[in-house]
Every structure is written in C-alpha cells, then in structure tokens.
Design a protein around this motif. Structure first.
Motif, PDB file in Angstrom:
ATOM      1  N   GLY A 266      -7.502   2.940  -4.644  1.00  0.00           N
ATOM      2  CA  GLY A 266      -6.416   3.777  -5.225  1.00  0.00           C
ATOM      3  C   GLY A 266      -6.633   4.120  -6.499  1.00  0.00           C
ATOM      4  O   GLY A 266      -7.600   4.058  -7.271  1.00  0.00           O
ATOM      5  N   ARG A 267      -5.406   3.861  -7.241  1.00  0.00           N
ATOM      6  CA  ARG A 267      -5.311   4.175  -8.678  1.00  0.00           C
ATOM      7  C   ARG A 267      -5.764   3.008  -9.327  1.00  0.00           C
ATOM      8  O   ARG A 267      -5.402   1.904  -9.187  1.00  0.00           O
ATOM      9  CB  ARG A 267      -3.982   4.552  -9.139  1.00  0.00           C
ATOM     10  CG  ARG A 267      -3.598   6.094  -8.595  1.00  0.00           C
ATOM     11  CD  ARG A 267      -2.293   6.543  -9.213  1.00  0.00           C
ATOM     12  NE  ARG A 267      -1.104   5.622  -9.119  1.00  0.00           N
ATOM     13  CZ  ARG A 267       0.055   5.610  -9.721  1.00  0.00           C
ATOM     14  NH1 ARG A 267       0.399   6.605 -10.449  1.00  0.00           N
ATOM     15  NH2 ARG A 267       1.071   4.535  -9.497  1.00  0.00           N
TER      16      ARG A 267
ATOM     17  N   LEU B   2       1.063   4.186  -2.846  1.00  0.00           N
ATOM     18  CA  LEU B   2       0.823   5.666  -2.600  1.00  0.00           C
ATOM     19  C   LEU B   2       2.100   6.336  -2.947  1.00  0.00           C
ATOM     20  O   LEU B   2       1.939   7.632  -3.570  1.00  0.00           O
ATOM     21  CB  LEU B   2       0.596   5.810  -1.124  1.00  0.00           C
ATOM     22  CG  LEU B   2      -0.627   4.990  -0.700  1.00  0.00           C
ATOM     23  CD1 LEU B   2      -0.861   5.443   0.863  1.00  0.00           C
ATOM     24  CD2 LEU B   2      -1.916   5.597  -1.442  1.00  0.00           C
TER      25      LEU B   2
ATOM     26  N   HIS C  48      -4.154  10.592  -5.300  1.00  0.00           N
ATOM     27  CA  HIS C  48      -4.035   9.378  -4.720  1.00  0.00           C
ATOM     28  C   HIS C  48      -2.608   8.787  -4.099  1.00  0.00           C
ATOM     29  O   HIS C  48      -2.238   7.701  -4.179  1.00  0.00           O
ATOM     30  CB  HIS C  48      -4.201   8.422  -5.986  1.00  0.00           C
ATOM     31  CG  HIS C  48      -5.853   8.454  -6.393  1.00  0.00           C
ATOM     32  ND1 HIS C  48      -6.220   9.615  -6.970  1.00  0.00           N
ATOM     33  CD2 HIS C  48      -6.636   7.582  -6.401  1.00  0.00           C
ATOM     34  CE1 HIS C  48      -7.398   9.322  -7.346  1.00  0.00           C
ATOM     35  NE2 HIS C  48      -7.688   8.129  -6.979  1.00  0.00           N
TER      36      HIS C  48
ATOM     37  N   ARG D 262      -3.384   9.733   1.612  1.00  0.00           N
ATOM     38  CA  ARG D 262      -4.374   8.558   1.681  1.00  0.00           C
ATOM     39  C   ARG D 262      -3.843   7.875   3.080  1.00  0.00           C
ATOM     40  O   ARG D 262      -4.594   7.111   3.717  1.00  0.00           O
ATOM     41  CB  ARG D 262      -4.348   7.819   0.840  1.00  0.00           C
ATOM     42  CG  ARG D 262      -4.888   8.228  -0.575  1.00  0.00           C
ATOM     43  CD  ARG D 262      -6.457   8.467  -0.600  1.00  0.00           C
ATOM     44  NE  ARG D 262      -6.887   9.220  -1.800  1.00  0.00           N
ATOM     45  CZ  ARG D 262      -8.002   9.488  -1.868  1.00  0.00           C
ATOM     46  NH1 ARG D 262      -8.967   9.022  -1.081  1.00  0.00           N
ATOM     47  NH2 ARG D 262      -8.408  10.129  -3.132  1.00  0.00           N
TER      48      ARG D 262
ATOM     49  N   THR E  78      -5.148  -2.640  -1.930  1.00  0.00           N
ATOM     50  CA  THR E  78      -4.091  -3.326  -2.699  1.00  0.00           C
ATOM     51  C   THR E  78      -4.243  -4.930  -2.598  1.00  0.00           C
ATOM     52  O   THR E  78      -3.745  -5.560  -3.652  1.00  0.00           O
ATOM     53  CB  THR E  78      -2.870  -2.923  -2.151  1.00  0.00           C
ATOM     54  OG1 THR E  78      -2.858  -2.767  -0.775  1.00  0.00           O
ATOM     55  CG2 THR E  78      -2.217  -1.539  -2.456  1.00  0.00           C
TER      56      THR E  78
ATOM     57  N   HIS F 162     -10.527   1.244  -0.212  1.00  0.00           N
ATOM     58  CA  HIS F 162     -10.229   2.246  -1.458  1.00  0.00           C
ATOM     59  C   HIS F 162      -9.315   1.406  -2.287  1.00  0.00           C
ATOM     60  O   HIS F 162      -8.126   1.054  -1.725  1.00  0.00           O
ATOM     61  CB  HIS F 162      -9.545   3.660  -0.668  1.00  0.00           C
ATOM     62  CG  HIS F 162      -9.481   4.496  -1.660  1.00  0.00           C
ATOM     63  ND1 HIS F 162      -8.092   4.778  -2.070  1.00  0.00           N
ATOM     64  CD2 HIS F 162     -10.107   5.274  -2.482  1.00  0.00           C
ATOM     65  CE1 HIS F 162      -8.278   5.710  -2.938  1.00  0.00           C
ATOM     66  NE2 HIS F 162      -9.591   5.926  -3.481  1.00  0.00           N
TER      67      HIS F 162
ATOM     68  N   THR G 111       0.740  -1.388  -0.111  1.00  0.00           N
ATOM     69  CA  THR G 111      -0.104  -0.069  -0.020  1.00  0.00           C
ATOM     70  C   THR G 111       0.702   1.184   0.200  1.00  0.00           C
ATOM     71  O   THR G 111       0.632   2.196  -0.766  1.00  0.00           O
ATOM     72  CB  THR G 111      -0.963   0.003   1.073  1.00  0.00           C
ATOM     73  OG1 THR G 111      -1.670  -1.218   1.209  1.00  0.00           O
ATOM     74  CG2 THR G 111      -1.959   1.181   1.235  1.00  0.00           C
TER      75      THR G 111
END
Length: 538
Positions: free
Chosen positions: A312-313, A228, A239, A243, A282, A310, A224
């Motif tokens: 993320g990207r 990030l 992102h 976060r 992730t 979440h 993770t």
C-alpha cells in the motif's frame, strides 16, 4: 465460516469454447484465460491434435481425447481452478470421448458457442495459417449449425463483435457465475455508476467484513481497511478502496496468504532479511517498523524485504520510522512482476512502478516524507480513472506507437496497447534510471526477484534506517533548518493564484477522518457483494 467448519471442495471449472473452424476459438481462449484471477490453464485442441496429414476421423478423435485427458489431469494436479478448452467439441464428435468427465463431480462444465456467418468463417480461415489445410476447414463451416445442439450452450455471435468484445462478453458471463473478483472486469468502456456517499464507519465495517470473508484475521482486516479508507480520504484513490477486490482476488488465487506471518533471517547484527511469506502488507509493515526501529539504539539498520503482500502507501511506514528520530531510505519493487512501465525510449512495460520512500524527522513539525513512484503516475491512478470512466491527462501513458494516449483501457487490453510513462516527462531517462536502480537494489541486492528473473507477485524492497543525529547534528537543529527552508519556499512567486510550494509530507490541510466518502458506485457495489458473504452481514 467457523473455525470448526471444513470448506467444501471447490469444483474445477472447465470452460469450453466451441464452434466451427474460423469462429475465433483459439485466440478467444488465449485472451480469456488471462482474465481469471485464480490459477487457470488453456487447452487448445489445435495444439494437442497437431498431426499431419490431418483428417477428421475416429482415430483423430481418439488422439484428441487421450491428449485432452492428459492435459486436464496435469493441470488439475498443478492446481488449476479454471481450465479453458478451445476446439470443435460437439456431440457425435470429440465431445463423445468425455462422457465420464462430463459427469465427474470434481468438474463444473460450461459451454460457449462462438457463432459466425459462413462468409465470415471463410474470410477468417483464408487469413489464418494452420496445420489443417484451408479447404478442409472451409468444408466444416456447416458445424456452426451443430453448436446449438450442445446442452446448455451459451451462444456468442462473433461476427457482430470485435475479438476484445467477444472476450468481454464471455468474461462478463463468467463473472456473473463466479465469486466476485475471480474474473478481471471487461476492458470496454461503460458508463460508470454514480458515486455512492457512504459514512466512513460504514465503509470500515463493510470493507473489514469483505477482507475477513477472504480469510484475513479480524485485526489485520480492520487495519487494512482503515489504511485503504485513509488513502481514499486523502484523495489517493490509487491506493484506496479499489484495492479491496484486488486483495480478495489475490487471496483466492493464492498470491496473498491472509493468515501468514513474516519471518526474520538475521544476516548480521545490523542487517536482516524479512520474508513476508505473502502476508498482507499492513502486517508486514508492523515487522518492518520493528526491525528498522532497532536503529534507535545503535548504528544503521538494513532490511531486505522479500515476498510481501502489497504494502500500500509507503508514507505511513515512513512517518512511523521518522517518529522514532530516524532517517529512512527505501526502495520497493514488485518482485519482478507488474511490468507496466516503459523504459526511456521504449513503448512496452519493462519496469513496475518501483516507488522510492524517504523520510527525515524535523521536530517540532511533522517529518519530511517522499513517497513516489518512478513512473509518471501510480498504476492504481490509471485503474481509478478506468473505474470512474475518465480519461487521463496527456503524458501519463505511452501508446505502442510511442505517442501519448489518454484512454486508461489501453493499459489493460490484451495485449496492452499502452504502458505507463517513466517519471520525468521529456527527461524520462531520469525516471528510467531511478526505476532501474530500485529494481537492482530491491530485486538483486535484497534478493526479492527482479524484472529479468521474477519471483512475484508481491512487494520486495531494500530499507535503510539510521538516527538523524548520527552525524552530530541534533534533531532539534535539523527541525530548525527545515523551518528555515519552509519559510524560504513561502517567499517564492507563484503563477496565477496557485498555492505556494510546500515541503514534501507537509500537507496544506489535514484530510477528514470522519463524515462521508465518495466511492465509485460500481466499486462500492462490488465491495458490498464481497462482504455480503460474511455471516455477520447476512
């Protein structure tokens, strides 16, 4: 904390907002309770003592005492970690009903005294309709002097501040007492701390430690943090590292389950529902790639995602799938939560940013990848501007009057005074239509929850993967066609000295994966404080 250690039982924090009638206790309580990122509840004594005729005497104090106890017990059973109580709770009056609760080892009490001048109290009372008659409330203005007699009281002079500033003042005090990320930062504009330049390996170590301390397994914390950092290095701060405190706070609030593992429910040979179990994004992404990758060996695969942390990207997920020779179509919502995007013609948030992700392999070059929100910008981009003390370009936010605004604070005020604009500018109906389709596909078809029936927070989605050569065109031929399209774009005249247009997913230059990162100073300090609790860093 070692695996054999048992965590100490956390006390429930009872935050009392007291003061004379007209001090602003009720509205301050309503706004303050929304600032906590852990389960929180509000008890307003005006609501639990709403009787008529209303007379302040021992009988009323007893009613308030019984009702407040009942509400408090119910909220504790529900799982509240913070209970905000707004009302005239003073020694010699209602407060005397709770001597045993004040000594209860389960509870941690803190008192804020909202103070104001007599003329300000009178003006507010006359402008505010409540069950208690104005004359009676005006006769209680002398109680302002009694506020000082509450042991340990923290006084706030409300007559010198706006309501938002009063809430900011209390939230800042609460943030100083509680674990980092428990309270939403103040909405007022402050001068941001200078950027900190930090080596990426140090950023990885500190962010990983902060996430581990929040309960993430070591491998998930590392993955993770690495993702990030990659986003930050790519210039996608929306992102990136901002976060980390968000994920820590979500774990503390029970919105994210750091040790959970996704589960798979097969609905047919080629379709599955992946229940994220609120696990970190992730980790969920690994399961998504594995399930979508089954399209390599057969027909298209459809995955419905529910209840993920979440993600993320989405571009890294798309690249992993495309690397297997697969085309990917993906539609992601927020399980009905995160409604900060206005519909076309509207002024308040009804949609989340609802991103779309598309990918197609194009060997020997990198795949084409689209990862875009259906709003004018990602919500994280607004938060990044807020952290940096910057204004936004016009066109990204819509004010409550329908006109563009540029102050990022307006999106986070209570109530919000701005919403994200839909994608499309003057053709905002296009972004609105895309957002509605994403909400339908992810929320209804995949069953993740939608804006009219939320099951969030978290991410839900609908993903479809199929072989790029499924229709008889080889991946090599697709790559040749994409190369022709790329040359076609390079011949396009450009305005001024602008760079020639490029295909989506084909960056002009790779982002550095070594060296220093520039991190907003306040954010870096916050992450360091989160990590400082980890045994390895103390």
């Amino acid at each position: 904390m070692s695996e054999n250690q048992q965590p100490a039982a956390e006390k429930v924090r009872v935050v009392v907002l007291t003061g004379a009638p007209g001090a602003g206790k009720t509205e301050t309580g309503r706004r303050l309770v929304r600032r906590y990122r852990v389960p929180a509840a509000l008890i307003d004594t005006d609501a639990i003592g709403d009787v008529y005729p209303w007379q302040a005497d021992e009988r009323l104090y007893a009613v308030l005492g019984r009702n407040l106890r009942a509400c408090l017990d119910t909220y504790l059973e529900w799982g509240a970690r913070v209970v905000v109580v707004s009302g005239v709770l003073l020694p010699g009056r209602t407060l005397d009903q709770f001597a045993d609760l004040l000594a209860d080892a389960r509870l941690e009490w803190v008192f804020y005294g909202l103070r104001a001048r007599p003329e300000d109290l009178a003006a507010r009372i006359l402008a505010d309709t409540k069950v208690q008659e104005a004359d009676g409330r005006l006769s209680w203005s002398h109680l302002d002097a009694e506020v000082a007699g509450v042991p340990g009281i923290r006084n706030v002079a409300t007559h010198t501040l706006t309501l938002d500033e009063v809430v900011d003042r209390i939230a800042a005090s609460e943030a100083a007492d509680l674990p980092m990320g428990t309270v939403t930062p103040a909405t007022g504009r402050v001068r941001p701390a200078p950027d900190a330049r930090v080596p990426q390996d140090e950023v990885l170590r500190v962010c990983g430690a902060a996430l581990e301390e929040a309960g993430f397994p070591a491998d998930v914390a590392f993955d993770t943090a690495a993702e990030l950092i990659a986003a930050e290095a790519d210039g996608q701060a929306s992102h990136g590292l901002l976060r980390v405190p968000e994920y820590v706070a979500a774990a503390a609030a029970g919105e994210l389950s750091p040790t959970a593992r996704p589960t798979v429910h097969r609905t047919s040979a080629r379709s599955v529902v992946l229940d994220g179990q609120r696990a970190p994004g992730t980790l969920v992404r690994r399961h998504l790639v594995a399930e979508l990758g089954r399209a390599e060996a057969g027909g298209p695969v459809v995955v419905g995602l529910r209840g993920s942390g979440h993600l993320g990207r989405l571009a890294p997920l798309a690249r992993e799938v495309a690397a297997r020779g697969l085309v990917l179509l993906g539609f992601v919502n927020f399980c009905g939560a995160g409604r900060k995007v206005a519909p076309a013609g509207g002024t308040d948030g009804r949609w989340a940013t609802n991103p779309v992700v598309l990918a197609c392999p194009a060997p020997p070059g990198p795949p084409l990848v689209v990862d875009m929100s259906t709003s004018a910008t990602a919500e994280g981009a607004v938060r990044s501007a807020l952290l940096s003390g910057k204004s936004l370009p016009p066109g990204l936010l819509i004010g409550t009057d329908g006109h563009p605004v540029t102050d990022p604070r307006l999106l986070y005020s209570d109530p919000p005074r701005a919403a994200l604009a839909p994608l499309g500018g003057i053709a905002s109906h296009k972004g609105h239509a895309l957002a509605a389709m994403v909400e339908t596909l992810a929320g209804a078809v995949a069953g993740a929850g939608h804006a009219a029936a939320p099951l969030g927070p978290g991410n839900g989605g609908l993903f479809v993967a199929f072989r790029a050569d499924a229709l008889g065109t080889s991946t090599a031929a697709i790559g040749t066609a994409v190369a022709e399209l790329e040359r076609h774009l390079l011949d396009t005249p450009t305005a001024g000295d602008g760079a020639p247009p490029r295909l989506p997913g084909r960056s002009a230059r790779p982002s550095p994966r070594h060296g220093d990162l520039a991190v907003p100073g306040g954010l870096w300090q916050q992450i360091q404080e989160l990590a400082a609790r980890a045994p390895a860093l103390t």
